[in-house]
Structure formats: C-alpha cells, structure tokens
Design a protein around this motif. Structure first.
Motif, PDB file in Angstrom:
ATOM      1  N   LEU A  57      35.515  82.344  26.470  1.00 36.40           N
ATOM      2  CA  LEU A  57      36.552  83.276  26.030  1.00 36.40           C
ATOM      3  C   LEU A  57      37.064  84.048  27.230  1.00 36.40           C
ATOM      4  N   LEU A  58      38.363  84.072  27.410  1.00 34.50           N
ATOM      5  CA  LEU A  58      39.008  84.827  28.485  1.00 34.50           C
ATOM      6  C   LEU A  58      39.767  85.988  27.860  1.00 34.50           C
ATOM      7  N   ILE A  59      39.495  87.207  28.346  1.00 33.55           N
ATOM      8  CA  ILE A  59      40.138  88.404  27.813  1.00 33.55           C
ATOM      9  C   ILE A  59      40.817  89.153  28.949  1.00 33.55           C
ATOM     10  N   ALA A  60      42.009  89.631  28.707  1.00 35.68           N
ATOM     11  CA  ALA A  60      42.778  90.327  29.725  1.00 35.68           C
ATOM     12  C   ALA A  60      42.108  91.638  30.116  1.00 35.68           C
ATOM     13  N   GLU A  61      42.086  91.892  31.400  1.00 38.23           N
ATOM     14  CA  GLU A  61      41.535  93.143  31.899  1.00 38.23           C
ATOM     15  C   GLU A  61      42.403  94.328  31.504  1.00 38.23           C
ATOM     16  N   GLY A  62      41.762  95.460  31.220  1.00 40.01           N
ATOM     17  CA  GLY A  62      42.480  96.701  30.995  1.00 40.01           C
ATOM     18  C   GLY A  62      43.190  96.803  29.663  1.00 40.01           C
ATOM     19  N   VAL A  63      42.916  95.899  28.721  1.00 41.65           N
ATOM     20  CA  VAL A  63      43.552  95.955  27.405  1.00 41.65           C
ATOM     21  C   VAL A  63      42.594  96.630  26.430  1.00 41.65           C
ATOM     22  N   ASN A  65      41.995  97.089  23.014  1.00 37.13           N
ATOM     23  CA  ASN A  65      42.281  96.625  21.664  1.00 37.13           C
ATOM     24  C   ASN A  65      40.955  96.403  20.946  1.00 37.13           C
ATOM     25  N   PRO A  66      40.700  97.131  19.851  1.00 39.05           N
ATOM     26  CA  PRO A  66      39.416  96.982  19.147  1.00 39.05           C
ATOM     27  C   PRO A  66      39.136  95.549  18.706  1.00 39.05           C
ATOM     28  N   ARG A  67      40.156  94.810  18.357  1.00 41.99           N
ATOM     29  CA  ARG A  67      39.941  93.431  17.905  1.00 41.99           C
ATOM     30  C   ARG A  67      39.483  92.537  19.059  1.00 41.99           C
ATOM     31  N   LEU A  68      39.987  92.813  20.265  1.00 40.74           N
ATOM     32  CA  LEU A  68      39.522  92.050  21.415  1.00 40.74           C
ATOM     33  C   LEU A  68      38.067  92.378  21.725  1.00 40.74           C
ATOM     34  N   ALA A  69      37.709  93.652  21.597  1.00 39.97           N
ATOM     35  CA  ALA A  69      36.311  94.046  21.808  1.00 39.97           C
ATOM     36  C   ALA A  69      35.409  93.374  20.783  1.00 39.97           C
ATOM     37  N   GLN A  70      35.895  93.284  19.554  1.00 44.19           N
ATOM     38  CA  GLN A  70      35.113  92.628  18.512  1.00 44.19           C
ATOM     39  C   GLN A  70      34.938  91.132  18.805  1.00 44.19           C
ATOM     40  N   LEU A  71      36.019  90.496  19.267  1.00 43.37           N
ATOM     41  CA  LEU A  71      35.919  89.082  19.618  1.00 43.37           C
ATOM     42  C   LEU A  71      34.911  88.867  20.744  1.00 43.37           C
ATOM     43  N   ALA A  72      34.938  89.762  21.747  1.00 39.03           N
ATOM     44  CA  ALA A  72      33.991  89.650  22.854  1.00 39.03           C
ATOM     45  C   ALA A  72      32.556  89.770  22.354  1.00 39.03           C
ATOM     46  N   GLU A  73      32.305  90.690  21.431  1.00 37.20           N
ATOM     47  CA  GLU A  73      30.965  90.858  20.865  1.00 37.20           C
ATOM     48  C   GLU A  73      30.532  89.617  20.106  1.00 37.20           C
ATOM     49  N   GLN A  74      31.451  89.063  19.312  1.00 34.73           N
ATOM     50  CA  GLN A  74      31.131  87.858  18.548  1.00 34.73           C
ATOM     51  C   GLN A  74      30.827  86.685  19.468  1.00 34.73           C
ATOM     52  N   ALA A  75      31.617  86.559  20.528  1.00 35.46           N
ATOM     53  CA  ALA A  75      31.383  85.464  21.470  1.00 35.46           C
ATOM     54  C   ALA A  75      30.031  85.599  22.148  1.00 35.46           C
ATOM     55  N   GLU A  76      29.724  86.796  22.618  1.00 35.95           N
ATOM     56  CA  GLU A  76      28.449  87.012  23.306  1.00 35.95           C
ATOM     57  C   GLU A  76      27.273  86.771  22.371  1.00 35.95           C
ATOM     58  N   ALA A  77      27.424  87.182  21.110  1.00 33.40           N
ATOM     59  CA  ALA A  77      26.356  86.954  20.130  1.00 33.40           C
ATOM     60  C   ALA A  77      26.142  85.469  19.868  1.00 33.40           C
ATOM     61  N   ALA A  78      27.210  84.692  19.995  1.00 31.70           N
ATOM     62  CA  ALA A  78      27.127  83.251  19.773  1.00 31.70           C
ATOM     63  C   ALA A  78      26.795  82.482  21.043  1.00 31.70           C
ATOM     64  N   GLY A  79      26.592  83.181  22.150  1.00 30.59           N
ATOM     65  CA  GLY A  79      26.270  82.521  23.397  1.00 30.59           C
ATOM     66  C   GLY A  79      27.459  81.932  24.117  1.00 30.59           C
ATOM     67  N   VAL A  80      28.665  82.373  23.746  1.00 30.93           N
ATOM     68  CA  VAL A  80      29.880  81.893  24.395  1.00 30.93           C
ATOM     69  C   VAL A  80      30.210  82.825  25.558  1.00 30.93           C
ATOM     70  N   PRO A  81      30.321  82.310  26.782  1.00 32.15           N
ATOM     71  CA  PRO A  81      30.619  83.180  27.923  1.00 32.15           C
ATOM     72  C   PRO A  81      31.958  83.901  27.757  1.00 32.15           C
ATOM     73  N   VAL A  82      31.994  85.150  28.187  1.00 36.50           N
ATOM     74  CA  VAL A  82      33.218  85.951  28.133  1.00 36.50           C
ATOM     75  C   VAL A  82      33.591  86.343  29.551  1.00 36.50           C
ATOM     76  N   GLU A  83      34.852  86.137  29.900  1.00 36.39           N
ATOM     77  CA  GLU A  83      35.322  86.452  31.241  1.00 36.39           C
ATOM     78  C   GLU A  83      36.538  87.359  31.160  1.00 36.39           C
ATOM     79  N   ARG A  84      36.523  88.438  31.933  1.00 35.27           N
ATOM     80  CA  ARG A  84      37.682  89.321  32.027  1.00 35.27           C
ATOM     81  C   ARG A  84      38.569  88.824  33.174  1.00 35.27           C
TER      82      ARG A  84
END
Length: 281
Positions: A57-63, A65-84
């Motif tokens: 999962l790639l997420i834009a830096e400096g954004v 957005n609660p939904r993006l934070a939620q997606l990052a949490e879900q990805a990390e919980a599922a073992g999916v790497p998250v990159e800013r």
C-alpha cells in the motif's frame, strides 16, 4: 418456454538531471499508461485489502485523512507493507488519475474455473461480455454482477476491457470479488454452458427480440451483452437461444450497456430470488 436450443517490494522514484544540466533534479516523467498491477482510490484499495489482493500500500505523505489512516492500520494488521511516498509518485503511477492519496500494488488475480462453476446445480446467472471495451462500463457491470450474485462473469482475453486500474475504480473495488473467467474462445464458452443446462439470452434490440420485462427467464441463464457500438456479434447471436430487449419510451432509443445490464440482471433475479437474499452460488 419457447426458443431454439443448441446443445452440443516498490522502488523509490528514480531521479534524473534536468535538461539544463544545472544539477536540479526531478521525478522521472509519467508513464504513457498506468501499470495494470495497481488499484487506486479509497474504495478500490479498501476492497483490495479485504479481498487479500493487495501486496503493498502506497499512501501520500502529509495527507491528513482518517480513512487513509484506517487503511494503513488494516494493511499493517494484515501484514501488507505500507509506504509513505510523495503525492507526485502517486500522480505518476496513476497517470494523473484521481487517487485520493492511496494506491495498492495488486497480486495476480485468480480466475474461476468456468467448467466447474457451470457444473454447480441450481438457479444461476452467468454474464458474458462480448467486446465491451470501456473500463467504466466493465467496472459498473462487475459491481452489479457481485450485487446480484452472478455465478460467473466471462470476459474475453482479447478485444475487451480486462481487470485494469480503471475497472477496479469504476467497480468500487467489486472487481476483486467478481467471479471472473477469461476463456480463449467465447463461442466455446457458450457451448460449454449450454451443455451444462444453461439457456443463452442475448441482449439485442433487433427485430424479433422479446420484451425483457415480459420474458420468462430460465432458471439457468447466460446473459450476453455486446459491444457499445455494434452490439452482440453475429456468431453469438446465432448461438443464443433467445434475444431480449428492454422497452423504450420515445425519444429514447437505447441505454448505456452497464445500465441495461443492471436492469436485465434484476429482471432475472426478480423471477429467481436468492435464498436468504444472498448470492446464487
């Protein structure tokens, strides 16, 4: 019922020197096309995570957005790497598309076995898309197919839209849950389904087509939808057991293929309700 029957890891942005040679650096130019192994937008990425189709999962830096934070949490919980990454990187990967600050790298999506799906018993509807090339239409059709509980969606390997980023976005991510099959030959797929007890219903506005709202839909139906400009090919029309059309009040003469698909699928579903309101198979 009347009709004929025929049985038979993501690299960091590479930097290059500017043409002026001043030492200032910039991101590499945008690609001519968006890579096929991505999905972008909040809904599409959320669905990719839910379907376990995302590998990064790639997420834009400096954004903020609660939904993006939620997606990052879900990805990390599922073992999916998250990159800013810089937003410009997402602009590049999406070809300037509306990515809402998030993009997922996607695994190869498995196809269903059409032969095995066709052998499953009970009422079912299968969609077959003949040369439909607009990703927006294909995405909307896949979203409806999942909602109705279609047994399978048959997409051609050539001469039609495949599961691209545009399709994922247009389907609101339902493309990750759609039971897609991509046989080499659509006519052979039709014959296979007919041999398994399916009746083939082509959407066709030509003379002699039955009124779809009065049509006695078979319990096991294959709905064939054609190209936006040319309709269903002559070969598939000849193989069809029935032809149906939606009635139109003037001056309307036609509907968008995705809209027509939704109307026709729910006409079938009205006649063959799903047990407990769930999918057919």
């Amino acid at each position: 019922m009347q009709g004929k029957r025929r049985l038979a890891g993501v690299e960091r942005p590479r930097q290059v020197k500017t043409s002026e040679g001043t030492g200032r650096r910039r991101l590499r130019p945008k690609p001519k096309a968006t890579p096929d192994d991505v999905a972008f937008g909040i809904n599409a990425c959320a669905a990719a995570l839910a379907a376990r189709a995302a590998k990064r999962l790639l997420i834009a830096e400096g954004v903020a957005n609660p939904r993006l934070a939620q997606l990052a949490e879900q990805a990390e919980a599922a073992g999916v790497p998250v990159e800013r990454v810089p937003a410009a990187r997402l602009d590049e990967l999406t070809g300037g598309g509306v990515h809402q600050g998030v993009l997922a790298r996607i695994r190869n999506l498995p196809e269903i076995d059409l032969k095995a799906a066709a052998a499953e018993p009970g009422p079912a509807v299968v969609l077959l898309l003949d040369r439909i090339t607009d990703p927006q239409n294909v995405g909307a059709i896949l979203r409806t197919a999942v909602a109705v509980g279609a047994r399978a969606v048959v997409l051609p390997k050539r001469r039609g839209a495949t599961l691209t980023p545009g399709v994922h976005r247009a389907s609101a991510g339902m493309s990750f849950f759609a039971p897609v099959a991509s046989p080499q030959n659509l006519a052979q797929a039709v014959r296979l389904l007919q041999e398994r007890g399916y009746w083939v219903v082509a959407a066709d506005a030509g003379a002699g087509a039955a009124d779809a709202t009065r049509f006695d839909w078979p319990a096991r139906s294959v709905l064939v939808l054609g190209n936006e400009g040319e309709g269903v090919s002559r070969l598939l029309l000849d193989l069809a057991d029935f032809r149906v059309a939606l009635p139109m009040c003037p001056p309307a003469e036609s509907l968008n293929v995705a809209v027509a698909c939704g109307a026709l699928l729910y006409l079938w579903r009205r006649q063959w309700p799903a047990e407990g309101g769930g999918p057919t198979g």
